[in-house]
Motif scaffolding. Sequence first.
Motif, PDB file in Angstrom:
ATOM      1  N   GLY A   1       0.800  -1.219   0.000  1.00 48.55           N
ATOM      2  CA  GLY A   1       0.000   0.000   0.000  1.00 48.55           C
ATOM      3  C   GLY A   1       0.830   1.264   0.000  1.00 48.55           C
ATOM      4  N   ILE A   2       0.184   2.330   0.400  1.00 50.27           N
ATOM      5  CA  ILE A   2       0.809   3.641   0.354  1.00 50.27           C
ATOM      6  C   ILE A   2       2.020   3.734   1.283  1.00 50.27           C
ATOM      7  CG2 ILE A   2      -0.681   4.725   2.096  1.00 50.27           C
ATOM      8  CD1 ILE A   2       0.461   6.406  -1.152  1.00 50.27           C
ATOM      9  N   LEU A   3       1.962   3.049   2.410  1.00 50.69           N
ATOM     10  CA  LEU A   3       3.109   3.071   3.326  1.00 50.69           C
ATOM     11  C   LEU A   3       4.316   2.367   2.718  1.00 50.69           C
ATOM     12  CD1 LEU A   3       1.419   2.502   6.802  1.00 50.69           C
ATOM     13  CD2 LEU A   3       2.284   4.632   5.829  1.00 50.69           C
ATOM     14  N   GLY A   4       4.076   1.269   2.021  1.00 51.73           N
ATOM     15  CA  GLY A   4       5.170   0.572   1.343  1.00 51.73           C
ATOM     16  C   GLY A   4       5.784   1.420   0.251  1.00 51.73           C
ATOM     17  N   LYS A   5       4.927   2.096  -0.511  1.00 48.31           N
ATOM     18  CA  LYS A   5       5.428   2.961  -1.572  1.00 48.31           C
ATOM     19  C   LYS A   5       6.228   4.126  -0.983  1.00 48.31           C
ATOM     20  CE  LYS A   5       4.250   5.534  -5.633  1.00 48.31           C
ATOM     21  NZ  LYS A   5       3.299   5.935  -6.612  1.00 48.31           N
TER      22      LYS A   5
END
Length: 143
Positions: free
Chosen positions: A83-87
Amino acid sequence: MIVYSTRRGSTKKIAEAIAEGLGDEAFNLREEWPEEIEDFIVLGTPIYYEKPLPEVLEFVRRNDGLKGKVIAVFVVCMADLFGILGKRYAELRYLNLVKRGIKGDVIDERIFRGWVRKENPRTIKEAYSWGLELAEIFGGKRS
């Protein structure tokens, strides 16, 4: 010019798609090092064990941090699966690990999703499109 390294081939396919869009050649540092360095360089690496491949960092080091060059950087990883945290993590960690030794002007950067078994056609399309964007910025085929 596109300069990259790869271990399992996904970064090679992505670099080739960028090269096709940009209208330039790609150099796999595992096979050959370019004899001359152009003024515009697309630099790419997959991320293994939280690090870019050492030959890509060595290429930057051996060429005085690409001082005076214009650079676009890309990494290949699977972080966006989280998700956005990984990105965001990939942007802050992985891209910065590649960029920290660069003394030239980094004008663009991308994170592409890699794959383990089956090629991701969406990633290839995104890479080609990025190559087209870079070609537009720099007026077509590099010489």
